[in-house]
Scaffold this active site. Structure first.
Site, PDB file in Angstrom:
ATOM      1  N   CYS A   1       0.921  -1.311   0.177  1.00 16.47           N
ATOM      2  CA  CYS A   1      -0.060   0.209   0.156  1.00 16.47           C
ATOM      3  C   CYS A   1       1.012   0.917   0.205  1.00 16.47           C
ATOM      4  CB  CYS A   1      -0.897  -0.121   0.945  1.00 16.47           C
ATOM      5  SG  CYS A   1      -0.081  -0.455   2.748  1.00 16.47           S
TER       6      CYS A   1
ATOM      7  N   GLY B   1      -0.719   0.336  -5.072  1.00 21.21           N
ATOM      8  CA  GLY B   1      -2.341  -0.829  -4.351  1.00 21.21           C
ATOM      9  C   GLY B   1      -3.549   0.095  -5.162  1.00 21.21           C
TER      10      GLY B   1
ATOM     11  N   ASN C   1       1.983   0.806   6.256  1.00 23.85           N
ATOM     12  CA  ASN C   1       2.222   0.622   5.230  1.00 23.85           C
ATOM     13  C   ASN C   1       3.765  -0.561   5.578  1.00 23.85           C
ATOM     14  OD1 ASN C   1       4.831   1.345   2.673  1.00 23.85           O
ATOM     15  ND2 ASN C   1       3.438  -0.551   2.598  1.00 23.85           N
ATOM     16  N   GLY C   2       3.182  -2.184   5.321  1.00 27.15           N
ATOM     17  CA  GLY C   2       3.617  -2.516   5.165  1.00 27.15           C
ATOM     18  C   GLY C   2       3.318  -3.887   5.839  1.00 27.15           C
TER      19      GLY C   2
ATOM     20  N   CYS D   1      14.118  -1.904   1.793  1.00 28.64           N
ATOM     21  CA  CYS D   1      13.531  -2.815   0.465  1.00 28.64           C
ATOM     22  C   CYS D   1      14.035  -2.978  -0.477  1.00 28.64           C
ATOM     23  CB  CYS D   1      12.477  -3.084   0.583  1.00 28.64           C
ATOM     24  SG  CYS D   1      11.608  -4.564  -1.071  1.00 28.64           S
TER      25      CYS D   1
ATOM     26  N   TYR E   1      11.747  -2.191  -8.816  1.00 27.58           N
ATOM     27  CA  TYR E   1       9.841  -2.406  -9.377  1.00 27.58           C
ATOM     28  C   TYR E   1       9.355  -1.910  -8.674  1.00 27.58           C
ATOM     29  CZ  TYR E   1       6.078  -4.890 -11.428  1.00 27.58           C
ATOM     30  OH  TYR E   1       4.244  -4.396 -12.093  1.00 27.58           O
TER      31      TYR E   1
ATOM     32  N   ASP F   1      14.363  -7.151 -19.223  1.00 24.80           N
ATOM     33  CA  ASP F   1      13.199  -7.441 -18.805  1.00 24.80           C
ATOM     34  C   ASP F   1      13.556  -7.180 -17.720  1.00 24.80           C
ATOM     35  OD1 ASP F   1      10.879  -7.256 -18.289  1.00 24.80           O
ATOM     36  OD2 ASP F   1      10.800  -9.276 -18.771  1.00 24.80           O
TER      37      ASP F   1
ATOM     38  N   CYS G   1      14.082 -12.060  -0.605  1.00 25.89           N
ATOM     39  CA  CYS G   1      14.070 -12.413  -1.284  1.00 25.89           C
ATOM     40  C   CYS G   1      14.842 -12.850  -2.388  1.00 25.89           C
ATOM     41  CB  CYS G   1      12.647 -11.689  -2.220  1.00 25.89           C
ATOM     42  SG  CYS G   1      13.383 -10.188  -2.889  1.00 25.89           S
TER      43      CYS G   1
END
Length: 508
Positions: free
Chosen positions: A12, A44, A122-123, A279, A285, A388, A497
């Site tokens: 969000c 969001g 947010n989180g 992050c 992205y 990409d 990730c």
């Protein structure tokens, strides 16, 4: 491109505004909040909400919520009921926890012993389950499955230290931060102030802007020019509302924003030895390219990723191009570093969404041709390096390669401007399960053959971190940060990730 197709999204965006000077204000706070959310729409699209206050004692709170995009959630007629607000907070949601219903739409408003508060977040809390049990043991019921309601109730609970002279919101916020280390950037509104808070690891972004007269937007301003203050998940929202970037909220910082200005109240430290954990995929992205994090523009970082990719994975080719359009800065960086010309090879149909129509057999066979047209004259008989931003599952890039080869490309070499995704995120990003990620599947050993490319190379984790941190080092040097303050400005990013190394211990 494939991040978008895989449904990977940020949880969000949050946005707040406080009018400066005398109240009632002439500033249209509700309109500022709405435009701020529109600029954060990429974070969001599920629901949106606004809560405004007149800042009186006691204050009158007005709430407006709706499902879908900001443009459809709020009608001009509905916004009129917010017109008496002197300050407010707002939220646009992409759920990672909690089902998609209006009851989960933020901001949340609750009555406390010391008056009403509104919270937008947010989180995703890494220890949410344990915290839910703790709140319920206090006899507090939870009406939603959202972490944000949980935060709201934790702030409303009686703090460990008795409050003799009214509410000590800083102590309450610090208590919350001691209960959960990450991941959250949150706004809390009480009476006539907004508190802006970032977790000690700084995992999610949050920054402050200053509203100025439009005539002064691109000129030097003085304090008297301030029309209000805004706080946002991203600085990309500032230009559209006539605000100038002021600064970031630091990891662990509690900032008070009122009509009198911005005041830093406290900075809660991380455990000794722990680095910040912003992050890194905000750069890759999630964020809009014109946003600023850590003193550098996201677009510039993505270009550096492309240049680094060209160094790590050069190839014999004739042209460089991209899958429109999130990877365009990286493709330009790759072209600059490699000396190859950048051209467009695909034309995107912007009006084909995921809900297009129920596909029949013929439409399934057409596949990617519904979304892209091949610009054949640009590349027929040529070898293409196609950049990409990701290959998540591998089911999006393959038909694009097939389309290009059938349209006349002699070779298609795929270069990915981020490392392979291998692990789920538990801090606010919706990532497919570990088993769905192609980097964890047997096909990854011959991914070029699997997707039909002539070669495939990803940017390394080290290359990504280097590209991101290069600009931060330059920013700190330009600001001439002293050696004594560098320790509090140490650089660190969450790459969980990609590596499986999470910044904190996960509790499930």
């Amino acid at each position: 491109m494939e991040f978008e197709e895989s449904g990977i999204g940020e949880e969000c965006g949050v946005f707040g505004c406080v009018a400066a000077g005398e109240w009632p204000t002439q500033l249209e706070v509700a309109q500022v909040l709405t435009l701020g959310l529109v600029a954060l729409q990429h974070r969001g699209q599920e629901s949106a909400g606004i809560v405004t206050s007149n800042g009186a004692s006691p204050p009158t709170y007005t709430t407006l919520k709706g499902m879908g995009l900001v443009s459809t959630a709020f009608t001009p007629e509905a916004l009129l009921k917010l017109r008496y607000g002197n300050l407010g907070i707002s939220h646009t949601r992409y759920s990672t926890t909690g089902i998609s219903e209006l009851q989960n739409c933020q901001p949340f408003v609750v009555d406390t012993l010391h008056g009403r508060i509104a919270v937008a977040h947010n989180g995703e809390l890494v220890n949410a389950q344990a915290l839910r049990k703790k709140v319920m043991r206090h006899g507090v019921g939870l009406s939603t499955s959202s972490d944000s309601e949980l935060i709201t109730q934790l702030l409303a609970l009686t703090p460990p230290i008795e409050e003799r002279d009214g509410p000590d919101w800083v102590a309450r916020i610090k208590n919350l931060m001691s209960e959960t280390p990450t991941s959250y950037s949150l706004l809390m509104m009480h009476k006539d102030v907004i508190y802006a808070v970032r977790d000690p690891y700084g995992n999610r972004p949050l920054c402050i802007g200053r509203l100025v007269p439009i005539s002064k937007l691109h000129r030097r301003c003085v304090k008297e020019d301030t029309e209000g203050w805004v706080v946002s998940s991203e600085s990309c929202s500032f230009q559209s509302i006539g605000a100038k970037y002021y600064r970031e909220v630091l990891p662990g910082e509690i900032v008070q924003i009122s009509k009198h200005g911005v005041k830093s109240l406290s900075v809660v430290p991380r455990p000794e030895g722990d680095l910040p954990a912003f992050c890194i995929f905000e750069y890759v992205y999630f964020a809009r390219p014109d946003s600023i994090f850590e003193g550098q523009m996201v677009y510039t970082v993505r270009q550096r990723c492309g240049r680094q990719l060209a160094i790590e994975a050069p190839t014999d080719a004739d042209v460089v191009s991209t899958v429109p359009e999130s990877a365009t800065p990286a493709a330009l960086g790759y072209a600059q570093q490699s000396g190859l010309p950048y051209i467009e090879v695909l034309c995107k149909n912007r009006y084909v969404g995921r809900t297009f129509i129920q596909p029949n057999t013929r439409l399934r066979q057409l596949g990617v041709a519904k979304k892209f047209g091949a610009l054949t004259d640009n590349f027929a008989g040529k070898r293409i390096v196609l950049i990409d931003d990701s290959i998540v599952r591998g089911n999006t890039i393959s038909p694009i390669i097939k389309l290009l080869k059938e349209a006349g490309a002699t070779e298609v070499h795929i270069r990915v401007a981020s490392p392979p995704l291998r692990f789920p995120c538990y801090m606010g990003i919706n990532i497919p399960t570990k088993e769905e990620l192609i980097a964890n599947r047997p096909e990854f050993k011959d991914i070029a053959g699997y997707i039909g490319a002539d070669s495939v190379h990803y940017l390394t984790v080290e290359g990504l971190v280097s590209a991101v941190q290069e600009g931060i080092a330059s920013f700190q040097e330009d600001k001439m940060i002293s050696s004594s303050s560098k320790s509090s400005n140490r650089v660190g990013h969450c790459t969980a990730c990609l590596t499986g190394k999470y910044p904190v211990e996960l509790e499930w």
